[in-house]
Scaffold this motif. Structure first.
Motif, mmCIF file in Angstrom:
data_model
loop_
_atom_site.group_PDB
_atom_site.id
_atom_site.type_symbol
_atom_site.label_atom_id
_atom_site.label_comp_id
_atom_site.label_asym_id
_atom_site.label_seq_id
_atom_site.Cartn_x
_atom_site.Cartn_y
_atom_site.Cartn_z
ATOM 1 N N GLY A 39 2.589 -6.857 3.082
ATOM 2 C CA GLY A 39 2.764 -7.609 4.313
ATOM 3 C C GLY A 39 1.585 -8.496 4.657
ATOM 4 O O GLY A 39 0.715 -8.772 3.840
ATOM 5 N N ARG A 40 1.602 -8.917 5.953
ATOM 6 C CA ARG A 40 0.582 -9.839 6.455
ATOM 7 C C ARG A 40 0.034 -9.357 7.798
ATOM 8 O O ARG A 40 -0.268 -10.162 8.668
ATOM 9 C CB ARG A 40 1.173 -11.229 6.616
ATOM 10 N N SER A 41 -0.076 -8.061 7.948
ATOM 11 C CA SER A 41 -0.544 -7.497 9.218
ATOM 12 C C SER A 41 -2.042 -7.216 9.157
ATOM 13 O O SER A 41 -2.686 -7.425 8.123
ATOM 14 C CB SER A 41 0.199 -6.197 9.529
ATOM 15 N N ARG A 42 -2.563 -6.693 10.234
ATOM 16 C CA ARG A 42 -3.990 -6.358 10.291
ATOM 17 C C ARG A 42 -4.371 -5.253 9.316
ATOM 18 O O ARG A 42 -5.536 -5.103 8.986
ATOM 19 C CB ARG A 42 -4.389 -5.995 11.714
ATOM 20 N N SER A 44 -2.665 -4.889 6.251
ATOM 21 C CA SER A 44 -2.226 -5.285 4.910
ATOM 22 C C SER A 44 -3.425 -5.610 4.030
ATOM 23 O O SER A 44 -4.464 -6.043 4.522
ATOM 24 C CB SER A 44 -1.321 -6.512 4.989
ATOM 25 N N ASP A 124 8.728 -7.362 7.685
ATOM 26 C CA ASP A 124 8.533 -8.120 8.934
ATOM 27 C C ASP A 124 8.367 -7.179 10.122
ATOM 28 O O ASP A 124 7.498 -7.404 10.980
ATOM 29 C CB ASP A 124 9.697 -9.083 9.175
ATOM 30 N N ASP A 127 4.937 -5.532 9.866
ATOM 31 C CA ASP A 127 3.905 -6.483 10.287
ATOM 32 C C ASP A 127 3.864 -6.609 11.809
ATOM 33 O O ASP A 127 2.790 -6.632 12.401
ATOM 34 C CB ASP A 127 4.166 -7.861 9.682
ATOM 35 N N ALA A 128 5.025 -6.682 12.437
ATOM 36 C CA ALA A 128 5.074 -6.802 13.907
ATOM 37 C C ALA A 128 4.480 -5.546 14.564
ATOM 38 O O ALA A 128 3.763 -5.641 15.568
ATOM 39 C CB ALA A 128 6.516 -7.009 14.377
ATOM 40 N N TRP A 130 2.167 -3.396 13.289
ATOM 41 C CA TRP A 130 0.716 -3.287 13.091
ATOM 42 C C TRP A 130 -0.053 -4.447 13.691
ATOM 43 O O TRP A 130 -1.237 -4.320 13.969
ATOM 44 C CB TRP A 130 0.389 -3.132 11.609
ATOM 45 N N GLY A 131 0.596 -5.571 13.912
ATOM 46 C CA GLY A 131 -0.059 -6.711 14.552
ATOM 47 C C GLY A 131 -0.720 -7.655 13.562
ATOM 48 O O GLY A 131 -0.934 -7.334 12.398
ATOM 49 N N ALA A 132 -1.046 -8.817 14.078
ATOM 50 C CA ALA A 132 -1.632 -9.876 13.275
ATOM 51 C C ALA A 132 -3.045 -9.493 12.832
ATOM 52 O O ALA A 132 -3.724 -8.731 13.498
ATOM 53 C CB ALA A 132 -1.674 -11.167 14.074
ATOM 54 N N PRO A 133 -3.450 -10.063 11.696
ATOM 55 C CA PRO A 133 -4.827 -9.817 11.248
ATOM 56 C C PRO A 133 -5.825 -10.212 12.324
ATOM 57 O O PRO A 133 -5.618 -11.186 13.036
ATOM 58 C CB PRO A 133 -4.972 -10.703 10.000
#
Length: 134
Positions: A39-42, A44, A124, A127-128, A130-133
């Motif tokens: 993914g693209r989370s904080r 990941s 998706d 990612d939502a 865990w939140g954004a990086p």
């Protein structure tokens, strides 16, 4: 019928994670183990080294206020140094909750876990949660 030693190793890891037993987890991982989080989370990324992986697990606990738990559903060795484990993750974070099936593909070398590839049912949604990086 006895359990394959690689399956027993993975089960011990799940138990230690559930108990936040860092020392047992440390003993089950090679020093250069890598945990790949999709993914693209904080959270990941590729966590290289036993201590970085343990820091990830500590962060997961902190982000969820200690609510994260993993319900192991099955452990399946291939007899050639790999184990597939399936589970459901349960956690709360702020006003969000998550209950999501997923799994890990473990590589075992020398009686320890040397690589962990993580898969989730819905990247998706993960990612939502865990939140954004940051």
């Amino acid at each position: 019928m006895s359990e394959h030693p690689h399956s027993a190793l993975v089960r011990r890891g799940y138990e230690a994670f559930g108990e936040a037993d860092r020392e047992t987890l440390r003993s089950l991982l090679t020093a250069d183990c890598v945990h790949h989080v999709p993914g693209r989370s904080r959270v990941s990324g590729h966590y290289k080294g036993r201590e970085n992986i343990l820091d990830l697990y500590r962060e997961l606990g902190e982000l969820t206020g200690g609510t994260m738990r993993v319900g192991l559903r099955g452990v399946y060795p291939d007899g050639r140094g790999h184990v597939m484990a399936v589970h459901t993750i349960y956690a709360d974070r702020g006003d969000r909750g998550i209950e999501m099936p997923g799994g890990f593909w473990f590589t075992v070398a020398g009686g320890k876990i040397s690589d962990i590839d993580e898969c989730v049912q819905d990247i998706d949604e993960a990612d939502a949660f865990w939140g954004a990086p940051g």
